[in-house]
Motif scaffolding. Structure first.
Motif, PDB file in Angstrom:
ATOM      1  N   GLY A   1      -8.202  15.785 -10.362  1.00  0.00           N
ATOM      2  CA  GLY A   1      -7.527  14.930 -10.982  1.00  0.00           C
ATOM      3  C   GLY A   1      -5.722  15.159  -9.725  1.00  0.00           C
ATOM      4  N   SER A   2      -5.879  16.404  -8.918  1.00  0.00           N
ATOM      5  CA  SER A   2      -5.130  16.291  -8.342  1.00  0.00           C
ATOM      6  C   SER A   2      -4.580  14.830  -7.342  1.00  0.00           C
ATOM      7  CB  SER A   2      -5.132  17.561  -7.928  1.00  0.00           C
ATOM      8  OG  SER A   2      -5.993  17.849  -6.705  1.00  0.00           O
ATOM      9  N   LYS A   3      -5.574  14.848  -7.115  1.00  0.00           N
ATOM     10  CA  LYS A   3      -5.225  13.342  -5.502  1.00  0.00           C
ATOM     11  C   LYS A   3      -4.865  12.535  -6.428  1.00  0.00           C
ATOM     12  CE  LYS A   3      -6.546  15.724  -1.930  1.00  0.00           C
ATOM     13  NZ  LYS A   3      -6.131  16.968  -2.191  1.00  0.00           N
ATOM     14  N   GLU A   4      -4.737  12.359  -7.931  1.00  0.00           N
ATOM     15  CA  GLU A   4      -4.323  11.351  -8.585  1.00  0.00           C
ATOM     16  C   GLU A   4      -3.227  11.479  -9.030  1.00  0.00           C
ATOM     17  OE1 GLU A   4      -7.431   8.999 -10.516  1.00  0.00           O
ATOM     18  OE2 GLU A   4      -9.194  10.665  -9.531  1.00  0.00           O
ATOM     19  N   SER A   5      -1.940  12.505  -9.156  1.00  0.00           N
ATOM     20  CA  SER A   5      -1.280  12.656  -9.582  1.00  0.00           C
ATOM     21  C   SER A   5      -0.212  11.948  -9.281  1.00  0.00           C
ATOM     22  CB  SER A   5      -1.055  14.361  -9.903  1.00  0.00           C
ATOM     23  OG  SER A   5      -0.805  14.438  -8.297  1.00  0.00           O
ATOM     24  N   ARG A   6       0.921  11.884  -9.598  1.00  0.00           N
ATOM     25  CA  ARG A   6       1.846  10.922  -9.549  1.00  0.00           C
ATOM     26  C   ARG A   6       2.863  12.048  -8.863  1.00  0.00           C
ATOM     27  NH1 ARG A   6       2.617   6.163 -12.366  1.00  0.00           N
ATOM     28  NH2 ARG A   6       1.365   6.307 -14.521  1.00  0.00           N
ATOM     29  N   GLY A   7       3.895  11.458  -7.309  1.00  0.00           N
ATOM     30  CA  GLY A   7       4.713  11.788  -7.097  1.00  0.00           C
ATOM     31  C   GLY A   7       6.006  12.033  -7.741  1.00  0.00           C
ATOM     32  N   ARG A   8       7.488  12.818  -6.887  1.00  0.00           N
ATOM     33  CA  ARG A   8       8.094  12.452  -7.674  1.00  0.00           C
ATOM     34  C   ARG A   8       9.638  12.779  -6.913  1.00  0.00           C
ATOM     35  NH1 ARG A   8       6.725  18.025 -12.122  1.00  0.00           N
ATOM     36  NH2 ARG A   8       5.309  16.933 -13.480  1.00  0.00           N
ATOM     37  N   ILE A   9      10.219  11.507  -7.608  1.00  0.00           N
ATOM     38  CA  ILE A   9      11.052  10.765  -6.433  1.00  0.00           C
ATOM     39  C   ILE A   9      12.294  11.305  -7.300  1.00  0.00           C
ATOM     40  CG2 ILE A   9      12.275   9.164  -5.537  1.00  0.00           C
ATOM     41  CD1 ILE A   9       9.606   8.593  -4.298  1.00  0.00           C
ATOM     42  N   CYS A  10      13.393  11.434  -6.758  1.00  0.00           N
ATOM     43  CA  CYS A  10      14.668  11.960  -7.977  1.00  0.00           C
ATOM     44  C   CYS A  10      16.254  11.161  -7.209  1.00  0.00           C
ATOM     45  CB  CYS A  10      15.283  13.339  -6.899  1.00  0.00           C
ATOM     46  SG  CYS A  10      14.107  14.576  -8.557  1.00  0.00           S
TER      47      CYS A  10
ATOM     48  N   GLN B   1      -9.446   2.937  -3.271  1.00  0.00           N
ATOM     49  CA  GLN B   1      -8.746   3.313  -2.391  1.00  0.00           C
ATOM     50  C   GLN B   1      -7.806   3.012  -4.224  1.00  0.00           C
ATOM     51  OE1 GLN B   1      -6.238   3.074  -0.638  1.00  0.00           O
ATOM     52  NE2 GLN B   1      -7.582   3.329   0.550  1.00  0.00           N
ATOM     53  N   ARG B   2      -6.781   3.439  -4.482  1.00  0.00           N
ATOM     54  CA  ARG B   2      -6.294   3.286  -5.602  1.00  0.00           C
ATOM     55  C   ARG B   2      -4.334   3.941  -5.575  1.00  0.00           C
ATOM     56  NH1 ARG B   2      -8.234   6.651 -10.295  1.00  0.00           N
ATOM     57  NH2 ARG B   2      -9.479   4.823 -10.471  1.00  0.00           N
ATOM     58  N   SER B   3      -3.767   2.969  -6.221  1.00  0.00           N
ATOM     59  CA  SER B   3      -1.789   3.143  -5.950  1.00  0.00           C
ATOM     60  C   SER B   3      -2.019   3.977  -6.942  1.00  0.00           C
ATOM     61  CB  SER B   3      -0.942   1.429  -6.157  1.00  0.00           C
ATOM     62  OG  SER B   3      -0.002   1.819  -6.089  1.00  0.00           O
ATOM     63  N   VAL B   4      -1.119   5.230  -6.971  1.00  0.00           N
ATOM     64  CA  VAL B   4      -0.184   5.437  -8.312  1.00  0.00           C
ATOM     65  C   VAL B   4       0.997   6.200  -7.920  1.00  0.00           C
ATOM     66  CG1 VAL B   4      -0.366   7.772  -9.274  1.00  0.00           C
ATOM     67  CG2 VAL B   4      -3.078   6.744  -8.392  1.00  0.00           C
ATOM     68  N   ILE B   5       1.572   4.749  -8.464  1.00  0.00           N
ATOM     69  CA  ILE B   5       3.234   4.962  -8.065  1.00  0.00           C
ATOM     70  C   ILE B   5       4.056   6.463  -9.405  1.00  0.00           C
ATOM     71  CG2 ILE B   5       5.422   3.770  -9.063  1.00  0.00           C
ATOM     72  CD1 ILE B   5       3.901   1.130  -9.503  1.00  0.00           C
ATOM     73  N   PRO B   6       4.815   7.248  -8.288  1.00  0.00           N
ATOM     74  CA  PRO B   6       5.652   8.044  -8.671  1.00  0.00           C
ATOM     75  C   PRO B   6       6.247   7.653  -9.809  1.00  0.00           C
ATOM     76  CG  PRO B   6       6.370   7.596  -6.438  1.00  0.00           C
ATOM     77  CD  PRO B   6       4.877   6.823  -6.828  1.00  0.00           C
TER      78      PRO B   6
ATOM     79  N   THR C   1       1.109  -1.346  -0.051  1.00  0.00           N
ATOM     80  CA  THR C   1      -0.171  -0.098  -0.394  1.00  0.00           C
ATOM     81  C   THR C   1       0.465   1.198  -0.439  1.00  0.00           C
ATOM     82  OG1 THR C   1      -0.280   0.144   2.727  1.00  0.00           O
ATOM     83  CG2 THR C   1      -1.892  -0.717   0.821  1.00  0.00           C
ATOM     84  N   ALA C   2       1.636   1.523  -0.467  1.00  0.00           N
ATOM     85  CA  ALA C   2       2.942   1.967  -0.269  1.00  0.00           C
ATOM     86  C   ALA C   2       2.682   3.616  -0.599  1.00  0.00           C
ATOM     87  CB  ALA C   2       4.513   2.056  -1.010  1.00  0.00           C
TER      88      ALA C   2
ATOM     89  N   PHE D   1      -8.473  -5.202  -2.551  1.00  0.00           N
ATOM     90  CA  PHE D   1      -8.225  -4.415  -1.586  1.00  0.00           C
ATOM     91  C   PHE D   1      -8.476  -4.972  -0.476  1.00  0.00           C
ATOM     92  CE2 PHE D   1      -6.757  -1.199   1.533  1.00  0.00           C
ATOM     93  CZ  PHE D   1      -5.600  -0.319   1.175  1.00  0.00           C
ATOM     94  N   TYR D   2     -10.203  -5.231   0.030  1.00  0.00           N
ATOM     95  CA  TYR D   2      -9.827  -5.184   1.770  1.00  0.00           C
ATOM     96  C   TYR D   2      -9.970  -7.020   1.992  1.00  0.00           C
ATOM     97  CZ  TYR D   2     -10.975  -0.591   1.773  1.00  0.00           C
ATOM     98  OH  TYR D   2     -10.719   0.382   1.293  1.00  0.00           O
ATOM     99  N   GLU D   3      -9.405  -7.986   1.381  1.00  0.00           N
ATOM    100  CA  GLU D   3      -9.506  -8.872   0.466  1.00  0.00           C
ATOM    101  C   GLU D   3      -8.175  -9.679   2.083  1.00  0.00           C
ATOM    102  OE1 GLU D   3      -9.738 -11.713  -2.138  1.00  0.00           O
ATOM    103  OE2 GLU D   3     -11.462 -11.311  -2.177  1.00  0.00           O
TER     104      GLU D   3
END
Length: 845
Positions: free
Chosen positions: A665-674, A635-640, A614-615, A842-844
């Motif tokens: 769509g802001s809450k579904e946007s990707r993060g950024r990791i460098c 619940q949705r997983s959005v990998i950055p 669930t990261a 997800f809840y199983e």
């Protein structure tokens, strides 16, 4: 015999070497030197030390003990012939004298100032040596394990290293616990030990700060020193106008001197303990290398002579250097060296002669490799590469068509920088030069990138190496480094399932406006920054930006300065020594060991997701008007996005948790990791730290003001509550609370504390090895559940059983509730929309 201070002594003569005042005797006099010099000596445990000398007229030796009302902590001895007066008095009379006779008061405070300065210098010398000894022990201990991995038979090759406080041998216990910390913080041990590893500072991995400075509360000290530094007539007049200033100064200085003297005692004791660990007795670290050499000489060791003997030679030379520095500081040899070092020297000389031919051959081989002789394996023509990259800096500057004046200054500064022994030294002059060079470098980088795009992504190899890796000047790297960089440049990028980008690919997307720009270090967006720059314009939204300002070039320039350049700096791990141009001084591990490809990032990411599934989850709104769904939280997983920037270092930066901050769509946007293209440590460990930061910031962003509201359970609220109130917790023992308090001192923010526990949770707790306390375990099991297979495995342990049952009951109830709610959205075949079906799964449990 010390002076008799029960009566006043007017200008009596004292011969060199005579004791004036002896340690342990209560101070009962105010003493004034009229001429000559005295020496202040101290016995600190078993160690004798000359602290400093006081020389000249109008000094008051021993004033510290008199004003403190205590015994002399040191002995004062005449260094030369002295003329001295003593006046019998106690602490109370002394304090009155200082304010009633201003000249005496100023004399006393100036003496204390001088003593504090000299004492601090002595402490710094001892602390500096202590730091060197600690670093030597840590590095030699790690190398001893690499040479003899069987010393800890329970540790599997490449497996987890756990701490063990039950090991009787203190040196072995220290080695074991150091290795555990080294691994926890992302350190990578070399396959074979080498001198480079022994010389390097691995403090960030060993949880050690090898600083050669000492912290003490010196605010008042410096304030009074400034007053005393002005013209004596002015300071005298100031003190006469307000004698309480002298009283305050003397009290402050007495307190400071006591604080520093206690620091001196501690540093001296610590240094002695470290030397004992290194040299004294059968359990000393040097003795362990003696045993290793014994096994080697009798044929029971499989360690090659070309590996072992250079290490033992380094240990011998380093030890002798440390002991010589001790002698310079203390005036005598360390008393408890024992004979382990003599034995090491004897064995080393014997074996070096015996294996001289092998050692010489290895040295010649290393020289060939350093000259690029191993490049054949890479399929690269070294001679042709040398010609192609000759004068790389000039090639790049000409390609970028940089400003001539800037180029002239840049070239001058580069010549000066290359003249330094280490261009990365954090000294002010070096830093100033590096900052000026960096400013031109990033301007050149931007211009080169724009031209590279216009030319169809074709450019001289020097330019391509700069854009990808931060290369600039071939003379700043070894030939083997350049061969390695070139061989990696055209390798396939892999095909990861996650959004992982080379830095050049990312900047191209920014330039083409296919993705939004990042925020800068102040959290400003491209639009917000532009709005500030154009204050008088009527810009109110993104759509109002004039076309002339919202160009690909403008967005690229913003992205490089706002996100790219800061992350190249931050991922380097050391801001004080940062330099964006890659040099040999950056490279502490072989480049092939620290190179990071897209596939490497994918593997590290999948490892973490296989445990913390669930990261990257967040709750988002799902709408489907066709089947009557207006607002349904799922619940949705959005990998950055993961961006490989041209940097080398031990840090991965979580830059943003979202890329769109407002609107649909802001809450579904990707993060950024460098991620630096060259990671000088364990990629998985640094990824864990970055993902922990991502989890924390995403939770704060989504919950808004309620991020620390315990009434709305969340990872940030529950963990912050734990940090604030763990001392009152009934679930933690007093000993554990003390341990947590000591541990928390290492971290600056609650997020940093969380990241450390998160790494323990993923690396150790998921393996059933308990490394976090029961309060943290309860919080994490609720908010950061392991993957189902791991939960089932650890649930058999008593520490997890109750938590698992509670989690299972909650998830079963949630699954049932969603299952009943979703029945009305099933089609004729009993199927749910994909989004609802995945949420149900997800809840199983």
């Amino acid at each position: 015999m010390p002076l008799d201070t029960t009566k006043n002594n007017q200008k009596i003569q004292v011969n060199p070497g005579e004791v004036l005042f002896i340690a342990g005797k209560t101070a009962t006099s105010l003493n004034i030197i009229h001429e000559g010099s005295v020496r202040v000596e101290a016995n600190l445990g078993d160690t004798s030390l000359i602290l400093y000398s006081l020389e000249g007229a109008n000094l008051t030796p021993g004033i510290f003990a008199l004003l403190e009302g205590s015994a002399y902590p040191y002995t004062i001895r005449a260094k030369t012939s002295c003329l001295i007066s003593t006046y019998a008095m106690n602490q109370t009379n002394a304090k009155k004298t200082l304010t009633s006779k201003i000249s005496v008061g100023v004399m006393a405070v100036r003496t204390l100032l001088k003593e504090i300065g000299e004492l601090y210098k002595r402490i710094l010398a001892i602390k500096g040596l202590s730091s060197k000894v600690t670093q030597t022990i840590d590095n030699l201990g790690a190398v001893y394990y690499i040479l003899n991995p069987a010393i800890f038979p329970d540790i599997q090759p490449g497996g987890l290293i756990t701490r063990d406080e039950n090991i009787i041998d203190p040196v072995m216990r220290a080695i074991r616990n150091n290795l555990a910390g080294f691994q926890e913080h992302g350190g990578i041990l070399p396959d074979k030990p080498n001198i480079g590893f022994l010389e390097d500072d691995h403090g960030e991995f060993f949880e050690k700060d090898y600083a050669e400075t000492v912290e003490w509360n010196d605010a008042e000290f410096h304030f009074i020193r400034k007053i005393l530094a002005v013209n004596p007539k002015i300071s005298q007049a100031l003190f006469e106008a307000d004698p309480s200033l002298l009283q305050s100064a003397s009290e402050s200085y007495v307190k400071t001197y006591r604080e520093l003297f206690e620091i001196l005692q501690k540093e001296t004791y610590d240094l002695s303990e470290e030397f004992l660990m290194l040299f004294n007795g059968e359990n000393s670290l040097i003795e362990k290398f003696n045993l290793t050499l014994d096994l080697f000489s009798t044929g029971y060791s499989t360690i090659p002579s070309t590996t072992l003997l250079p290490i033992s030679e380094w240990a011998l030379k380093k030890s002798l250097m440390l002991l010589e520095e001790y002698k310079q500081i203390f005036g005598s040899q360390f008393a408890n060296v024992g004979n382990s070092l003599d034995k090491l020297e004897s064995k080393q000389n014997e074996l070096s002669k015996k294996y001289a031919h092998e050692l010489s051959a290895k040295k010649d081989s290393d020289a060939i490799i350093a000259a690029g002789g191993d490049s054949i394996k890479a399929g690269i023509d070294t001679a042709a590469l040398k010609v192609e990259l000759l004068n790389s800096a000039s090639q790049i500057l000409n390609y970028a068509q940089a400003d001539p004046d800037a180029v002239k200054e840049f070239s001058t500064l580069m010549v000066k920088l290359k003249s330094f022994k280490n261009p990365l030294d954090p000294e002010p002059e070096n830093r100033k030069i590096r900052r000026t060079i960096a400013k031109t470098y990033w301007d050149v980088y931007k211009k080169s990138f724009e031209k590279w795009l216009r030319d169809g992504k074709k450019a001289p190899k020097a330019v391509e190496l700069m854009l990808r890796y931060g290369f600039f000047d071939e003379s700043l790297l070894d030939e083997g480094h350049i061969v390695e960089l070139t061989s990696r440049l055209y390798q396939p990028g892999g095909n990861p399932s996650a959004p992982i980008h080379h830095g050049t690919d990312w900047l191209e997307k920014i330039y083409s406006r296919s993705i939004p720009t990042s925020v800068d270090e102040l959290g400003q967006t491209f639009f917000e920054k532009l709005k500030l720059d154009l204050k008088d314009s009527a810009i109110k939204s993104d759509k109002d930006i004039p076309p002339d300002y919202d160009t690909g070039e403008a967005r690229l320039g913003y992205e490089i300065s706002a996100m790219y350049e800061p992350n190249v700096r931050l991922t380097s791990g050391n801001i004080a020594s940062h330099f964006p141009i890659l040099t040999r001084y950056h490279i502490t591990l072989p480049l092939d060991k620290c190179f990071v490809s897209k596939d490497d990032v994918e593997k590290a990411l999948q490892y973490i997701l296989s445990i913390d599934y669930t990261a990257f989850n967040r709750e988002v709104l799902y709408r489907n008007e066709e089947i009557g769904i207006k607002n349904e939280f799922i619940q949705r997983s959005v990998i950055p996005d993961f961006i490989l920037v041209p940097s080398i270092g031990p840090k991965i930066m979580m830059w943003q948790d979202l890329s769109i901050f407002r609107g649909s769509g802001s809450k579904e946007s990707r993060g950024r990791i460098c991620i630096p293209h060259f990671v000088t440590g364990d990629l998985k460990t640094f990824m864990l730290e970055a993902i922990a930061a991502f989890r924390w910031e995403l939770c704060k962003n989504i919950l808004g003001p309620d991020w620390n509201n315990v009434g709305i359970p969340s990872i940030t609220a529950d963990y912050t509550d734990y940090v604030q109130f763990y001392k009152k917790s009934k679930d933690l023992s007093p000993e554990l609370k003390e341990k947590i308090t000591a541990e928390f001192k290492r971290f600056r923010t609650d997020r940093d504390k969380f990241a450390y526990d998160y790494a323990m949770w993923i690396r150790y707790e998921s393996e059933g090895v308990q490394r976090v306390n029961r309060v943290v375990r309860s919080i994490f099991y609720r908010h950061i559940p392991f993957h189902k297979t791991i939960r089932e495995k650890v649930s058999a342990q008593p520490a997890f059983t109750e938590l698992h049952n509670r989690f299972k009951n909650i998830r079963t109830r949630q699954h049932k509730e969603h299952e009943n709610k979703y029945k009305k959205y099933m089609d004729a075949s009993g199927n749910l929309p994909k989004e609802l079906y995945e949420n149900l799964i997800f809840y199983e449990v």
